[in-house]
Scaffold this motif. Structure first.
Motif, short mmCIF file in Angstrom:
data_model
loop_
_atom_site.label_atom_id
_atom_site.label_comp_id
_atom_site.label_asym_id
_atom_site.label_seq_id
_atom_site.Cartn_x
_atom_site.Cartn_y
_atom_site.Cartn_z
N THR A 143 15.04 -6.59 0.09
CA THR A 143 13.60 -6.35 0.12
C THR A 143 13.21 -5.24 1.09
O THR A 143 12.11 -4.69 0.99
N LYS A 144 14.09 -4.91 2.03
CA LYS A 144 13.80 -3.83 2.98
C LYS A 144 14.31 -2.48 2.48
O LYS A 144 14.13 -1.47 3.17
N MET A 145 14.98 -2.47 1.32
CA MET A 145 15.52 -1.21 0.80
C MET A 145 14.46 -0.39 0.08
O MET A 145 14.64 0.81 -0.13
N LEU A 146 13.38 -1.01 -0.37
CA LEU A 146 12.31 -0.28 -1.05
C LEU A 146 11.44 0.44 -0.02
O LEU A 146 10.96 -0.19 0.93
N PRO A 147 11.23 1.74 -0.15
CA PRO A 147 10.35 2.44 0.79
C PRO A 147 8.94 1.84 0.77
O PRO A 147 8.44 1.45 -0.30
N VAL A 148 8.36 1.75 1.93
CA VAL A 148 7.03 1.13 2.03
C VAL A 148 6.01 1.88 1.20
O VAL A 148 5.15 1.28 0.54
N VAL A 149 6.11 3.21 1.18
CA VAL A 149 5.12 4.00 0.45
C VAL A 149 5.21 3.75 -1.05
O VAL A 149 4.22 3.95 -1.78
N ALA A 150 6.38 3.28 -1.55
CA ALA A 150 6.52 3.03 -2.98
C ALA A 150 5.66 1.85 -3.43
O ALA A 150 5.24 1.80 -4.59
N GLY A 151 5.41 0.92 -2.56
CA GLY A 151 4.58 -0.23 -2.91
C GLY A 151 3.14 -0.10 -2.49
O GLY A 151 2.36 -1.05 -2.64
N LEU A 152 2.77 1.07 -1.96
CA LEU A 152 1.42 1.23 -1.41
C LEU A 152 0.35 1.22 -2.52
O LEU A 152 -0.68 0.55 -2.39
N LEU A 153 0.58 1.93 -3.62
CA LEU A 153 -0.42 2.01 -4.69
C LEU A 153 -0.65 0.65 -5.36
O LEU A 153 -1.82 0.25 -5.53
N PRO A 154 0.39 -0.10 -5.75
CA PRO A 154 0.12 -1.43 -6.33
C PRO A 154 -0.62 -2.36 -5.38
O PRO A 154 -1.52 -3.10 -5.80
N ILE A 155 -0.26 -2.31 -4.09
CA ILE A 155 -0.94 -3.17 -3.12
C ILE A 155 -2.40 -2.75 -2.97
O ILE A 155 -3.30 -3.59 -2.87
N TYR A 156 -2.63 -1.46 -2.97
CA TYR A 156 -4.02 -0.98 -2.85
C TYR A 156 -4.85 -1.42 -4.05
O TYR A 156 -6.00 -1.88 -3.89
N LEU A 157 -4.30 -1.29 -5.25
CA LEU A 157 -5.04 -1.70 -6.45
C LEU A 157 -5.30 -3.21 -6.45
O LEU A 157 -6.38 -3.66 -6.83
N PHE A 158 -4.30 -3.97 -6.01
CA PHE A 158 -4.50 -5.42 -5.93
C PHE A 158 -5.59 -5.76 -4.93
O PHE A 158 -6.47 -6.60 -5.19
N ALA A 159 -5.53 -5.13 -3.76
CA ALA A 159 -6.53 -5.42 -2.72
C ALA A 159 -7.93 -5.00 -3.17
O ALA A 159 -8.92 -5.68 -2.89
N LYS A 160 -8.01 -3.89 -3.90
CA LYS A 160 -9.32 -3.43 -4.38
C LYS A 160 -9.89 -4.41 -5.40
O LYS A 160 -11.08 -4.77 -5.34
N ASN A 161 -9.08 -4.84 -6.35
CA ASN A 161 -9.57 -5.77 -7.38
C ASN A 161 -9.86 -7.15 -6.83
O ASN A 161 -10.71 -7.87 -7.36
N ALA A 162 -9.14 -7.53 -5.77
CA ALA A 162 -9.34 -8.85 -5.17
C ALA A 162 -10.42 -8.84 -4.09
O ALA A 162 -10.73 -9.90 -3.52
N GLY A 163 -10.97 -7.67 -3.80
CA GLY A 163 -12.00 -7.59 -2.77
C GLY A 163 -11.48 -7.79 -1.36
O GLY A 163 -12.20 -8.29 -0.50
N LEU A 164 -10.23 -7.38 -1.11
CA LEU A 164 -9.60 -7.60 0.19
C LEU A 164 -9.47 -6.32 1.01
O LEU A 164 -8.84 -6.34 2.07
N LEU A 165 -10.03 -5.22 0.55
CA LEU A 165 -9.97 -4.00 1.33
C LEU A 165 -10.78 -4.16 2.62
O LEU A 165 -11.83 -4.80 2.63
N ASP A 166 -10.27 -3.57 3.69
CA ASP A 166 -10.91 -3.65 5.00
C ASP A 166 -11.06 -5.11 5.44
O ASP A 166 -12.10 -5.53 5.97
N ASN A 167 -9.98 -5.88 5.22
CA ASN A 167 -9.96 -7.30 5.57
C ASN A 167 -8.74 -7.56 6.44
O ASN A 167 -7.61 -7.21 6.07
N ILE A 168 -8.94 -8.17 7.59
CA ILE A 168 -7.84 -8.38 8.53
C ILE A 168 -6.81 -9.37 7.97
O ILE A 168 -5.63 -9.29 8.29
N TRP A 169 -7.25 -10.29 7.10
CA TRP A 169 -6.31 -11.27 6.55
C TRP A 169 -5.32 -10.62 5.59
O TRP A 169 -4.20 -11.11 5.43
N LEU A 170 -5.71 -9.54 4.95
CA LEU A 170 -4.77 -8.82 4.10
C LEU A 170 -3.64 -8.24 4.95
O LEU A 170 -2.46 -8.29 4.56
N LEU A 171 -3.97 -7.70 6.12
CA LEU A 171 -2.93 -7.18 7.02
C LEU A 171 -2.03 -8.30 7.52
O LEU A 171 -0.81 -8.10 7.66
N VAL A 172 -2.60 -9.46 7.80
CA VAL A 172 -1.78 -10.59 8.25
C VAL A 172 -0.76 -10.96 7.19
O VAL A 172 0.44 -11.19 7.49
#
Length: 292
Positions: free
Chosen positions: A131-160
């Motif tokens: 799980t640490k072999m995947l570059p972090v930037v490779a998963g950035l776009l899917p995570i951003y889209l998920f957070a946007k659709n789930a309303g979790l952008l700018d939320n401290i719990w998403l970072l946790v």
């Protein structure tokens, strides 16, 4: 007829002892030079933070320039600017909460992989490592889209949640090696006395492996505190962390070097304080299993 040496035994050993002392002294000097070399950038940053912006930007550097606390005053908003306290509290909250969650999840997982190993536990360990072999930037776009659709952008719990998932594989790997050195006999004795798994983990395994747990917690806290990429993309104002706040000192008007160095010193202090407070546990934890 065999010749017999008449020289005292101590005289032959004296050159070897002197060579050993010289070698030890040379290694000591080399260690001190390496230590100073590693600390020099941090010391230079601290010195630059005490200069004015003009002296900090001077080329060559003005070593004898007068010292001032203007950089720290500007960082803490004494001149009416923004204050760093919300960002510092966000970093502390995200780092501390994610570290606690990582320990709560990693301890039973490491117990199952070391003291009571599951079937094909090596494959499980490789999965955690993969799980640490995947570059972090490779998963950035899917995570951003998920957070946007789930309303979790700018939320401290998403970072946790993200920091917990990022640090969990490292924590399991570290604690598996630490818990492998825990004597099985004391665990079996506790189980004979009727202790269940939560009691065994909390009152038997955790105290014995406390140095390793402390080392794991400190490393996870540092990784979470220093994380910038996810925090820069997924947060705005409400959940902004300290590393993101530091990027605000690089503006179109130029680089405020003295203020940036002052901010970097302040942001580094919690990690340095945690490392200093847990330095004995950290050394013990990182050396567990090194010598059998």
């Amino acid at each position: 007829m065999t010749a017999v040496s008449l020289s005292p035994p101590g005289r032959a050993a004296a050159p070897a002892a002197r060579r050993a002392r010289r070698r030890s002294a040379a290694l000591g000097v080399l260690a001190w030079a390496a230590g100073i070399g590693f600390c020099l950038p941090a010391l230079w940053m601290a010195l630059t933070s005490l200069h004015s912006e003009t002296d900090a930007a001077a080329n060559p550097p003005a070593l004898t320039a007068s010292l001032t606390l203007d950089g720290y005053r500007a960082f803490f908003g004494a001149d009416g600017g923004s204050t760093p306290w919300p960002s510092l509290l966000n970093s502390l909250s995200a780092s501390a909460l994610s570290t606690v969650l990582v320990l709560l999840l990693a301890l039973p997982a490491a117990y199952a992989l070391s003291i009571r190993p599951v079937r094909k536990w090596r494959d499980v360990m490789f999965f955690f490592l993969s799980t640490k072999m995947l570059p972090v930037v490779a998963g950035l776009l899917p995570i951003y889209l998920f957070a946007k659709n789930a309303g979790l952008l700018d939320n401290i719990w998403l970072l946790v949640i993200l920091y917990t998932s990022m640090n969990l594989p490292i924590a399991v790997w570290m604690m598996q090696s630490f818990l492998a050195d825990v004597p099985v006999s004391i665990i079996e004795a506790a189980q004979v006395d009727g202790a269940r798994l939560p009691t065994v983990l909390a009152r038997v395994v955790a105290p014995v492996a406390a140095p390793g747990i402390a080392a794991t917690a400190l490393i996870c806290f540092i990784f979470s505190w220093n994380e910038l990429l996810f925090a820069r993309v997924l947060t705005g104002v409400a959940a902004q962390t300290a590393p993101v706040y530091l990027t605000g000192f690089v503006t179109s008007q130029g680089l405020f070097l003295a203020q940036l160095c002052a901010a970097s010193v302040v942001v580094s202090l919690p990690v340095l304080a945690a490392g200093y407070a847990a330095q004995d546990k950290l050394v013990q934890g990182l050396s567990l299993g090194a010598v059998k």
